[in-house]
Every structure is written in structure tokens, then in C-alpha cells.
Scaffold this active site. Structure first.
Site, PDB file in Angstrom:
ATOM      1  N   ASP A 199      99.577   0.984  30.497  1.00 39.19           N
ATOM      2  CA  ASP A 199      99.295   1.427  31.751  1.00 39.19           C
ATOM      3  C   ASP A 199      97.752   1.357  31.801  1.00 39.19           C
ATOM      4  O   ASP A 199      96.952   1.214  30.876  1.00 39.19           O
ATOM      5  CB  ASP A 199      99.458   3.125  31.770  1.00 39.19           C
ATOM      6  CG  ASP A 199     100.770   3.235  31.966  1.00 39.19           C
ATOM      7  OD1 ASP A 199     101.653   2.414  32.360  1.00 39.19           O
ATOM      8  OD2 ASP A 199     101.447   4.459  31.543  1.00 39.19           O
ATOM      9  N   GLU A 236     106.818  -5.907 -19.288  1.00 40.20           N
ATOM     10  CA  GLU A 236     107.045  -4.965 -20.216  1.00 40.20           C
ATOM     11  C   GLU A 236     108.498  -5.509 -20.603  1.00 40.20           C
ATOM     12  O   GLU A 236     108.638  -5.213 -22.140  1.00 40.20           O
ATOM     13  CB  GLU A 236     107.369  -3.440 -19.822  1.00 40.20           C
ATOM     14  CG  GLU A 236     106.076  -2.823 -19.168  1.00 40.20           C
ATOM     15  CD  GLU A 236     106.046  -1.885 -18.274  1.00 40.20           C
ATOM     16  OE1 GLU A 236     107.195  -1.251 -18.143  1.00 40.20           O
ATOM     17  OE2 GLU A 236     105.270  -1.544 -17.508  1.00 40.20           O
ATOM     18  N   ASP A 256     103.697   7.876  30.580  1.00 33.59           N
ATOM     19  CA  ASP A 256     103.425   8.928  30.622  1.00 33.59           C
ATOM     20  C   ASP A 256     104.627  10.083  31.486  1.00 33.59           C
ATOM     21  O   ASP A 256     104.722  11.154  31.208  1.00 33.59           O
ATOM     22  CB  ASP A 256     102.138   9.492  31.135  1.00 33.59           C
ATOM     23  CG  ASP A 256     101.822   8.737  32.407  1.00 33.59           C
ATOM     24  OD1 ASP A 256     102.718   8.238  33.027  1.00 33.59           O
ATOM     25  OD2 ASP A 256     100.527   8.750  32.699  1.00 33.59           O
ATOM     26  N   VAL A 300     114.025   3.173 -18.682  1.00 34.57           N
ATOM     27  CA  VAL A 300     113.476   3.954 -17.812  1.00 34.57           C
ATOM     28  C   VAL A 300     112.290   3.612 -17.412  1.00 34.57           C
ATOM     29  O   VAL A 300     111.912   3.641 -15.970  1.00 34.57           O
ATOM     30  CB  VAL A 300     113.165   5.259 -18.720  1.00 34.57           C
ATOM     31  CG1 VAL A 300     112.054   6.302 -18.050  1.00 34.57           C
ATOM     32  CG2 VAL A 300     114.468   5.997 -18.965  1.00 34.57           C
ATOM     33  N   ILE A 303     112.890   0.472 -14.661  1.00 30.04           N
ATOM     34  CA  ILE A 303     113.491   0.943 -13.260  1.00 30.04           C
ATOM     35  C   ILE A 303     112.535   1.514 -12.335  1.00 30.04           C
ATOM     36  O   ILE A 303     111.918   2.627 -12.721  1.00 30.04           O
ATOM     37  CB  ILE A 303     114.803   1.612 -13.504  1.00 30.04           C
ATOM     38  CG1 ILE A 303     115.897   0.816 -14.305  1.00 30.04           C
ATOM     39  CG2 ILE A 303     115.243   2.017 -11.921  1.00 30.04           C
ATOM     40  CD1 ILE A 303     116.928   1.561 -14.648  1.00 30.04           C
ATOM     41  N   ASP A 341     109.204   7.041  32.896  1.00 29.16           N
ATOM     42  CA  ASP A 341     108.708   5.991  31.803  1.00 29.16           C
ATOM     43  C   ASP A 341     109.565   6.077  30.621  1.00 29.16           C
ATOM     44  O   ASP A 341     109.821   5.288  29.607  1.00 29.16           O
ATOM     45  CB  ASP A 341     107.392   6.438  31.507  1.00 29.16           C
ATOM     46  CG  ASP A 341     106.449   6.018  32.483  1.00 29.16           C
ATOM     47  OD1 ASP A 341     106.900   5.236  33.477  1.00 29.16           O
ATOM     48  OD2 ASP A 341     105.315   6.385  32.495  1.00 29.16           O
ATOM     49  N   GLU A 353     112.083   3.808 -10.416  1.00 31.15           N
ATOM     50  CA  GLU A 353     112.645   4.741  -9.481  1.00 31.15           C
ATOM     51  C   GLU A 353     111.659   5.447  -8.578  1.00 31.15           C
ATOM     52  O   GLU A 353     112.125   6.124  -7.604  1.00 31.15           O
ATOM     53  CB  GLU A 353     113.461   5.907 -10.424  1.00 31.15           C
ATOM     54  CG  GLU A 353     112.417   6.730 -11.305  1.00 31.15           C
ATOM     55  CD  GLU A 353     111.513   5.971 -12.315  1.00 31.15           C
ATOM     56  OE1 GLU A 353     112.080   4.824 -12.771  1.00 31.15           O
ATOM     57  OE2 GLU A 353     110.666   6.610 -12.901  1.00 31.15           O
TER      58      GLU A 353
HETATM   59  P1  ATP Z   1      99.182   3.428  35.596  1.00 30.87           P
HETATM   60  O1  ATP Z   1      98.844   4.702  35.056  1.00 30.87           O
HETATM   61  O2  ATP Z   1     100.557   2.775  35.258  1.00 30.87           O
HETATM   62  O3  ATP Z   1      98.111   2.419  35.654  1.00 30.87           O
HETATM   63  P2  ATP Z   1      98.841   4.178  38.414  1.00 30.87           P
HETATM   64  O4  ATP Z   1      98.277   5.508  37.997  1.00 30.87           O
HETATM   65  O5  ATP Z   1      97.869   2.937  38.695  1.00 30.87           O
HETATM   66  O6  ATP Z   1      99.604   3.610  37.077  1.00 30.87           O
HETATM   67  P3  ATP Z   1     100.450   5.485  40.245  1.00 30.87           P
HETATM   68  O7  ATP Z   1      99.972   6.764  39.663  1.00 30.87           O
HETATM   69  O8  ATP Z   1     101.922   5.212  40.183  1.00 30.87           O
HETATM   70  O9  ATP Z   1      99.906   4.190  39.289  1.00 30.87           O
HETATM   71  O10 ATP Z   1      99.968   5.140  41.418  1.00 30.87           O
HETATM   72  C1  ATP Z   1     100.298   4.128  42.458  1.00 30.87           C
HETATM   73  C2  ATP Z   1      99.825   4.313  43.697  1.00 30.87           C
HETATM   74  O11 ATP Z   1     100.213   5.648  44.330  1.00 30.87           O
HETATM   75  C3  ATP Z   1      98.008   4.238  43.475  1.00 30.87           C
HETATM   76  O12 ATP Z   1      97.580   3.139  43.731  1.00 30.87           O
HETATM   77  C4  ATP Z   1      97.611   5.208  44.756  1.00 30.87           C
HETATM   78  O13 ATP Z   1      97.561   4.281  46.014  1.00 30.87           O
HETATM   79  C5  ATP Z   1      98.834   5.997  44.921  1.00 30.87           C
HETATM   80  N1  ATP Z   1      98.863   7.305  44.474  1.00 30.87           N
HETATM   81  C6  ATP Z   1      98.360   7.659  43.021  1.00 30.87           C
HETATM   82  N2  ATP Z   1      98.262   9.096  42.941  1.00 30.87           N
HETATM   83  C7  ATP Z   1      98.631   9.627  44.144  1.00 30.87           C
HETATM   84  C8  ATP Z   1      98.817  10.826  44.669  1.00 30.87           C
HETATM   85  N3  ATP Z   1      98.643  11.955  43.801  1.00 30.87           N
HETATM   86  N4  ATP Z   1      99.192  11.135  45.806  1.00 30.87           N
HETATM   87  C9  ATP Z   1      99.476  10.239  46.743  1.00 30.87           C
HETATM   88  N5  ATP Z   1      99.465   8.750  46.144  1.00 30.87           N
HETATM   89  C10 ATP Z   1      98.867   8.479  45.169  1.00 30.87           C
END
Ligand code: ATP
Length: 895
Positions: free
Chosen positions: A326, A706, A637, A279, A282, A641, A284
Site C-alpha cells: 500500500d 564420526e 489493513d 546416538v 543421528i 484486504d 535428533e
Molecule cells: P492505500 O493505503 O492502499 O495506498 P489509499 O489510502 O491511497 O490506499 P483509499 O483510502 O482507498 O486509498 O482512498 C482512495 C481515495 O478515496 C483517496 O484518494 C481519496 O480521494 C478518497 N478518500 C480517502 N479517504 C477518504 C475519506 N475518509 N472520506 C472520503 N474520501 C476519502
């Protein structure tokens, strides 16, 4: 009439709600009382009583109880009662540990419970999805999981994936019109959305019509058993090892008993001693202690803003060798402010702090504020940036402004507000007729709008390099001109100029279309545009990231930045953060698209920045690193993704900006979206694993000691050095508290200066097996020596020698426990760092004294009081194993 057939007014009436204000809190509470929470019923849980009894299911414990019964029948009442008491205390301890482990796992699940955005008394608020009631108005957008069954009342390019209910994995486009047919399958109910299904595109608002078990999901209960395996690789290995250990312990015990009987010991005594030894030997309780250690570690992680969703991740974290993160929001603050603008060869700067809509515009590098009314192109660019926008700016306290929505859009709003534009009045001036939401793969967002004269326009904003490709003309000096190659070059050099200052860039474009055109899709909208200009915004790095990247490097972990931003912007920020050095490379989305995973494998080791990537590239990156033997943590996010997060060894989702889908795919959620939190979690993960190694080492070495002392004694034809109850006491006290305290130990200073552990590493790797055997052997040996010395000095009085052996064994283990804190030697660490351990050891020593010196316990534990002179010998012998080995370690080091 069913909800899908009804008109909005009727639904409001039937559900007694108001679509413009939602329910009140009071009303919602009353409805919960009446109809219950919005929950799906779960399977039966193990009751506390059952869990308690399950502690005694263990085979050897049953044999022990049987043996005790026999000793009771034979009249050995004291032994019988004492042993039963110890077994019960042991059971309680196991029960307590398992309950605690279970509770903390449950707490974990609650922490990651989904939230929904609901309209209550006219305000949009977030509540746990559990609190939804019929009549609630909820809103959702791409990446959200629908919290209850709803009838849609507003939709904007809304598409929902309903495979959980229909098996169909293609998303369904949703509308709000009432349907005429009565009997429709779930897949055809286009104006309804169902609990558990997932928004893949667009956004919508709906009114809750069913909750909990009344939802379509509630009706197919068997789908719900998607409980994940919470068992970690180490626990699995321990289970396998457990079987081997049990066999070995049993064989050795049988050997002890057989040799004992051959040497002339009484069969009954040997049997009881053997069973007690089994006992004790082991381990356990090991799996339960491991769970407790894991869950305690998980709790420490929560304090550091990391929520572990899958327990196995705790272990994998310690093996991570690459973190792909990111940029926006994770490495940077995601607090965007437009600072530089460009249009038709002119540049402007704008000042102001954060989201406060106060600031002035300057032309070029001059310091005299300009009159914005004279700059038509600038005005138009700012205005369009405000209209083609989903966010809003709120003043929460005086002069404290926040964005509701995407920070990039918030920055565009603030820039327009600085020029005097107002969102509400623009909304009156222009009617938005269609919208094509932003997505990270397209990198653009567009709207179709009508002005007060009925003219129709498309307005697009997005990544400048993408938008330039979709533009035919450009505004230059107030005139529309063909976007010639020469002008394109100018635009590109303006983009590079902004990006090289680490600015995130957005381009704005537009086109006029005939008043009657209905645009079918974004492809049709986003072509033939006229480019107006560029807005560049800063997004300062998070201050703690640079240090975190450095610590990761020291820990043998590579940090990789992944971003949708422009290559030059990404480079500039990566340099600031220490991610990009001379030997590192940058890859962009285009290059990635043209590479196979195999080709990427060849170059990926040198790459630290991936720029202008789309979410689907992330999967390729994860796979390339994994194929090269890395253990990869990947953040994300959005909906897109999810595959990469799932495939990564440690999928990491953002707590604030992350969608439900990303969170569900992840193993770790960062409450604060912060890169530095990943590093903290890895450190904790390494520490937890080390602590588990510490108490495995302690417990197994103790058990070896032991068994060996008993075996040696039998082989040498000596009397029993320990009686059964003493063995059980050692198992309970000495092996119990200190082992748990080891689980709470602080990391050894250098955990983040070692390379990551290999995931293939076995339990006994890095010399652990040798440590267990050598320490165990020496502990057994010194206990035997103490016994022999005491026995020779007083052969008539066996209990005296047994008490000396017992004390030596206990002390040897309690000294050895401090040795287990370090991979090197007992001298490597300050014993007072871990006060839990100090107190555990002090209590064990006190309990030992009580058993030896408290007269009523002496007959139970077969002890006699021993004198100071004996203690000197006992202490000297008990300290020998640990100090002998520490000495040899130091000697080796000196060489
Ligand atoms: P990560 O979070 O991976 O770093 P990110 O936020 O840099 O990504 P995205 O959000 O995909 O990348 O944006 C890529 C590009 O799209 C940006 O550099 C910008 O030029 C354009 N972009 C971002 N948000 C908007 C939006 N709300 N409307 C229009 N264009 C956008």
C-alpha cells in the site's frame, strides 16, 4: 429479564455502570478479581516434567540406556555412570531448547493478542481484550473483532458477520432498540454483538454483558481449537530427511559393528560403541535447533518492528520476489496536510505545518493572505469537509497536535480550523441524521444533516473522479451551473494539476433534499450532487523507503505500489521513491476490472504501480504474480484486504492502522506500518535460513566424519579409534555449543545482493550435499591418519592413540565450524564477527583439555595426557580438510 429485552437505563442499573463515563480502573480491576479474565480456556499444556522425559523417548537413547544397564551389570560402573550423566545433560539441553522455542512462540501469540477500545473514567483507551469486564463500554468499527458479548447502545450502519457462531456468512444489520421476544436465537439478537464476531461495516458502541467462558463463544468450546500449524516447510523436510538419516546412520553403524566383530573385536564393546555412534550420528536435535534458530530470528525481527504471526512465514520471507505494498501510510508518512484548494476555476494555497491548526490562505500564486470571509465557495468547501468527518484533532502537548481518526479527515479538519471553523460549534448548528461510512471500494463518505431551519442536506466527500461522475451541477462563481462537458474538462484538468504535484485529492459535494426524505442507502445519497471543489493534501514519503526499494531491487525483489489514490498522484510519488522507471507501467482500477487474471499475468511483470484500485483488485494482482511463479508479499489493513492477505505467500498487516481482521489473516504484522520494515524482515528471513543451512552443514559433516573414522578403522582391521564415551562427548560438546552459535551468526555481506531463493529448493541445494560429504570424509580421514600414526608409534598404548584421534576429531570439527559460516570459503569472513562462536569454540577446546589433562576424568574418558609434539601433528591434520578445500576454492576462483 434478558439484556436484549431491557431498556438502556435498566442495563446500566443491572451492570452497575455509567454509559457516559464507563467504569473506573479500580472498579474494572475489582471485577476481574471477582470474575476472572476475559479468556477462553485452552486445552491442557504439556508439563515441564513431561517435556523433560520426552527427551529420552528417542529409540536410540533408550537402546543406549539399555546398553549402559548391561555394562553396569557387567561391572563397568564408570562407563555406565559416565554415559548416563552425558545422556542426562543431553536431555537437559534438548529440554532447554524446546522450552525456549515454546516460550518464544507463546510470546509471539501474546504480542498479536487483540486490543479493544474501552471507555474508562470518561476516556476512550485501548486495552488488551483479556481485561474487559461486564459493565465496560466498548466501541468498535469496520474490521474489528468484538472482544466480549455486548448489548448495543449506539450503532451507525453497523453490520456484523457472525459466521463463527451461526454459520451464516452474510453480515447482519444491527440496531439498538430493545427486543420484545424472550427466546431468540443468536442470529436474531439484533441489538447484541458477540465475542469473536467481526464488524464488516459501520461502527457501534456496546456495553459488555458477558466475558470469557460465559460468552456465547465460550459455550461452544470445540470451535476454539483453531491452532495453526506452526511447522515450517523446512522443518517438514527435515523430519523426512531425519528418517532417511536415521536409516543411513543405523545401517552404517550396524556395518561398523558387524565388520568390527568379524575382525575379531569383542561383541559387547562393539555393541556399546555402535549404539553410542548411533546416538551421536543421528541428528535428533536438529528440529529443535531449527526451531530455536527460527524463534531467535523472530525475536530479532520484533526488535525491527516486524511481528511474525506464523512461523512458516520466516522461511517464506527469504523467498519473496515481489512486495506489493500500500502507498498511504506504508510508503508515505500518512501525515496529511491540505496545501492546495480549487473551486469553480479559482485556486488557493494554505500554509502551516502538520496538524497544527494555524495557517493562512492565499489566492492563486499570490503571497498576500486573503480575507477568507470573502470567499464563499472556499468557506463552504472547508465547512462541509469538517462536518462530513469522523476524526478529531487533539493537542497532546503545547503546539503538538495529533489526529484521532483517519489522517485524510484530520487534514480536512485542520484546513477548516485554519479558516476559523470549530467542530463543536458546527455540531451544534447542524444535526447529523444519517451517515454512510467511507469505504475503499466506493471511495466516498456521506452524511445527511439538518440545519437549524430544518432544511436537509446530503454532504459527500470522496475521490474527485468518482464524485464528478455523481454530480449533475457545480458551483461556479458562486452560482450553481449544470456540469457540462466543458466544465467537466476543467474539473479534470484541475484534478490532474493537483495530482501531478503528488497531492492526494478529495472532492466535496452536496445536495439539498426535502426535509422529510429518509434516504435508504448510499446509492440514493450519492447521486445528483453539486460539486463544490477540491482539496489537495501532501503526504510526504517516508524518508527510508527510497533506500529500501533500492535494496530490494539489488536483492532481486520487485516493489509494487498499490493505492486507492489518483493515477497521477501515484505516479508522482512512485517516481520519487524509485518505484516507477521508464520501462515500468501503471495500471488503474478500471483497466484491472476489465482484465482476467490470465490477461493480467501477461502484462503484470512490467507494472510497478496500481492506482485507483479497490481492495478486491488486490486478490487478482496476487494471483497474477503467483501464477507467474512469484512468491508474493502483500500488505493490507482493511476488512476487504483480508482475502488478498490470506492468499499471498506472505500476508502483511499494518500494526497501527490495521484492523483485527487484516491482522488475523496475516503472517507478518508491521508494528510501525513501514515499508522498510518489510525489507528488514526479508533480510532477516534470508539470514535465518542461511544460518539453518550453516548448522545443518556443520552437524551432518561432523556426523559423517564420526561414522567414517570408525568404519575405516574396522575395515582396516584396526583397534577402535574412539571409545563410546568419547563419541558421546563429541556429540554433546563439539556438536552442541558451536552449532547453536552458528544459529546466531550474522548475515554474510551479500545476502541482499543475491536473488531470492526458490521455495522449491531442497535442503542440500547449492552444493550443500557435496560440502557435507567432502568435509565429512576428510574429517574422518585425518582422524584415522592421526590414530594410525599414534598407534604405530606406540602400539602397546591404545589409549594414547585414542586420545590423539579424539583430539584430532574435535579440533577438525572446531576449525571446520568457521568454514560453515560462508557459502564460499573460510577466508571469506572474519572469524571474530561472531563472538558467540568464538566463545563456543574456546569452551569446547577447554572442555577437551579438561577431559585429557584432569586426572580424575582420565579413567572415565579413557584419555592420557599428550605432549606438545603430538599437538603440532594433531593441529596440522585437523586443519587440513578446511584449508585444503579453501585452497582449492581460491585456486578455482583465480582461474
Ligand atoms: P492505500 O493505503 O492502499 O495506498 P489509499 O489510502 O491511497 O490506499 P483509499 O483510502 O482507498 O486509498 O482512498 C482512495 C481515495 O478515496 C483517496 O484518494 C481519496 O480521494 C478518497 N478518500 C480517502 N479517504 C477518504 C475519506 N475518509 N472520506 C472520503 N474520501 C476519502
Amino acid at each position: 429479564m434478558k439484556f436484549h429485552e431491557m431498556k438502556e437505563k435498566d442495563i446500566e442499573k443491572v451492570l452497575n455502570t455509567d454509559f457516559s463515563k464507563g467504569l473506573t480502573e479500580k472498579d474494572a480491576k475489582a471485577r476481574i478479581k471477582q470474575h476472572g479474565f476475559n479468556e477462553l480456556e485452552e486445552g491442557e499444556k504439556q508439563s515441564a516434567l513431561l517435556l523433560f522425559f520426552s527427551q529420552f523417548k528417542d529409540f536410540m537413547v533408550l537402546v543406549l540406556l539399555g546398553a549402559v544397564l548391561i555394562s553396569g551389570i557387567l561391572g563397568e560402573y564408570i562407563d555406565a555412570v559416565a554415559i548416563i550423566a552425558i545422556v542426562i545433560i543431553n536431555g537437559l539441553l534438548g529440554f532447554y531448547q524446546e522450552r525456549r522455542a515454546e516460550k518464544s512462540l507463546q510470546a509471539l501469540q501474546e504480542l498479536s493478542a487483540p486490543q479493544v477500545t474501552v471507555l474508562r473514567s470518561g476516556e476512550w483507551i485501548k486495552i488488551p481484550s483479556k481485561e474487559l469486564v461486564a459493565g465496560d463500554v466498548i466501541k468498535f468499527s469496520s474490521g474489528d473483532r468484538i472482544g466480549a458479548d455486548v448489548r448495543l447502545i449506539h450503532s451507525n450502519s453497523l453490520e456484523i458477520e457472525e459466521s463463527a457462531l451461526t454459520g451464516e456468512s452474510l453480515p447482519v444489520a444491527k440496531t439498538t432498540e430493545s427486543l420484545e421476544e424472550k427466546e431468540l436465537g443468536i442470529g436474531d439478537l439484533e441489538n447484541m454483538a458477540f465475542m469473536g464476531t467481526m464488524v464488516t461495516r459501520g461502527s457501534g458502541i456496546g456495553v459488555v454483558v458477558a466475558t470469557g467462558m460465559k460468552t456465547a463463544m465460550g459455550q461452544i468450546a470445540d470451535l476454539l481449537q483453531n491452532a495453526q500449524s506452526m511447522i515450517t516447510p523446512l522443518q517438514r523436510k527435515l523430519q523426512q530427511l531425519g528418517k532417511i538419516l536415521i536409516t543411513v546412520a543405523l545401517l552404517l553403524t550396524v556395518l561398523v559393528v558387524v565388520v568390527g566383530v568379524i575382525q575379531g573385536h569383542d561383541v559387547y564393546t562393539m555393541f556399546l560403541a555402535g549404539v553410542s555412534l548411533a546416538v551421536a550420528a543421528i541428528p535428533e536435535g536438529l528440529p529443535a535447533i531449527v526451531t530455536v534458530a527460527l524463534s531467535l530470528g523472530v525475536q530479532r525481527m520484533i526488535k525491527k518492528n516486524a511481528i511474525v504471526r506464523k512461523l512458516p512465514a520466516v522461511e517464506t520471507l527469504g523467498c519473496a520476489s515481489v512486495i506489493c505494498s500500500d502507498k498511504t501510510g506504508t510508503m508515505t508518512q500518512n501525515k496529511m496536510t491540505v496545501t492546495n484548494l480549487w473551486s469553480g476555476g479559482s485556486t488557493w494555497k494554505v500554509d502551516g505545518v502538520g496538524y497544527q491548526p494555524k495557517g493562512r490562505f492565499y489566492r492563486g500564486d499570490t503571497d498576500n493572505p486573503i480575507d477568507i470571509k470573502k470567499e464563499k465557495a472556499l468557506q463552504q468547501m472547508l465547512m462541509f469537509g469538517m462536518i462530513c468527518n469522523h476524526a478529531s484533532i487533539k493537542e497532546i502537548e503545547e503546539s503538538e497536535f495529533v489526529v484521532d481518526g483517519d489522517p485524510t479527515e484530520g487534514a480536512l479538519l485542520v484546513a477548516a480550523m485554519k479558516a476559523g471553523y470549530n467542530q463543536a460549534s458546527l455540531a451544534k448548528q447542524f444535526e447529523i441524521v444519517q451517515e454512510f461510512p467511507f469505504d475503499s471500494a466506493r471511495k466516498m463518505m456521506s452524511i445527511v444533516m439538518k440545519d437549524s431551519n430544518g432544511r436537509q442536506f446530503v454532504v459527500t466527500k470522496g475521490a474527485p473522479d468518482v464524485l464528478v461522475g455523481r454530480s449533475e451541477s457545480i458551483l461556479w462563481d458562486g452560482k450553481r451551473q449544470l456540469l457540462s462537458n466543458n466544465l467537466k474538462k476543467e474539473v479534470h484538468s484541475a484534478i490532474d494539476e493537483l495530482a501531478s504535484q503528488a497531492l492526494r485529492t478529495i472532492a466535496i459535494g452536496f445536495k439539498e433534499i426535502s426535509a422529510t426524505t429518509i434516504i435508504l442507502d448510499e446509492k440514493e445519497a450519492e447521486k445528483g450532487l453539486t460539486l463544490i471543489g477540491l482539496q489537495g493534501m501532501i503526504d510526504p514519503p517516508r524518508p527510508e523507503v527510497r533506500q529500501a526499494v533500492k535494496e530490494c531491487k539489488e536483492a532481486g525483489i520487485k516493489t509494487v505500489m498499490i493505492t486507492g489514490d489518483h493515477v497521477i498522484t501515484a505516479k508522482a510519488i512512485a517516481k520519487q521513491l524509485g518505484i516507477l522507471s521508464k520501462n515500468n507501467k501503471v495500471l488503474d482500477g478500471n483497466a484491472l476490472s476489465n482484465m482476467s487474471v490470465e490477461e493480467l499475468e501477461d502484462v503484470v511483470e512490467d507494472v510497478t504501480v496500481f492506482a485507483r484500485v479497490s481492495p478486491e483488485h488486490k486478490l487478482k494482482i496476487v494471483k497474477a504474480f503467483q501464477n507467474n511463479g512469484h512468491v508474493v508479499a502483500m500488505t493490507g489493513d482493511g476488512v476487504n484486504d483480508a482475502p488478498a492477505i490470506k492468499t499471498a505467500d506472505i500476508g502483511v498487516a499494518m500494526g497501527i492502522t490495521g484492523t483485527d481482521v487484516a491482522k488475523e489473516a496475516s503472517a507478518l504484522v508491521l508494528v510501525d506500518d513501514n515499508f522498510a520494515t518489510i525489507k528488514d524482515a526479508i533480510k532477516e528471513g534470508r539470514n535465518i535460513y542461511e544460518n539453518i543451512r550453516k548448522f545443518i552443514r556443520y552437524l551432518l559433516a561432523s556426523n559423517v566424519g564420526e561414522i567414517l573414522v570408525m568404519l575405516f578403522a574396522m575395515l582396516l582391521a584396526l583397534p577402535l579409534p574412539l571409545v563410546p564415551i568419547q563419541i558421546l562427548w563429541v556429540n554433546l560438546v563439539t556438536d552442541g555449543l558451536p552449532a547453536m552459535a552458528l544459529g546466531l551468526d550474522q548475515p554474510e555481506g551479500d545476502v541482499m545482493r543475491r536473488n531470492p531463493r526458490s521455495p522449491k529448493e531442497g535442503i542440500f541445494a547449492r552444493g550443500l550435499g557435496w560440502k557435507v560429504v567432502s568435509r565429512g570424509f576428510l574429517i574422518g580421514l585425518v582422524t584415522l591418519i592421526a590414530f594410525v600414526i599414534a598407534h604405530n608409534s606406540n602400539p602397546e598404548h591404545l589409549e594414547y592413540a585414542q586420545t590423539v584421534a579424539f583430539s584430532t576429531l574435535v579440533l577438525a570439527q572446531l576449525i571446520h565450524v568457521f568454514d560453515c559460516r560462508s557459502e564460499r570459503s573460510i577466508f571469506a569472513r572474519n572469524p571474530f564477527e561472531n563472538m558467540y562462536l568464538v566463545w563456543a569454540v574456546i569452551s569446547s577446546v577447554l572442555l577437551m583439555f579438561i577431559v585429557i589433562y584432569y586426572p580424575p576424568l582420565q579413567p572415565i574418558f579413557h584419555t592420557v595426557p599428550i605432549i606438545a609434539k603430538d599437538w603440532i601433528m594433531i593441529f596440522a591434520l585437523a586443519a587440513t580438510p578446511t584449508f585444503l578445500l579453501a585452497g582449492s576454492f581460491l585456486a578455482r576462483k583465480r582461474k
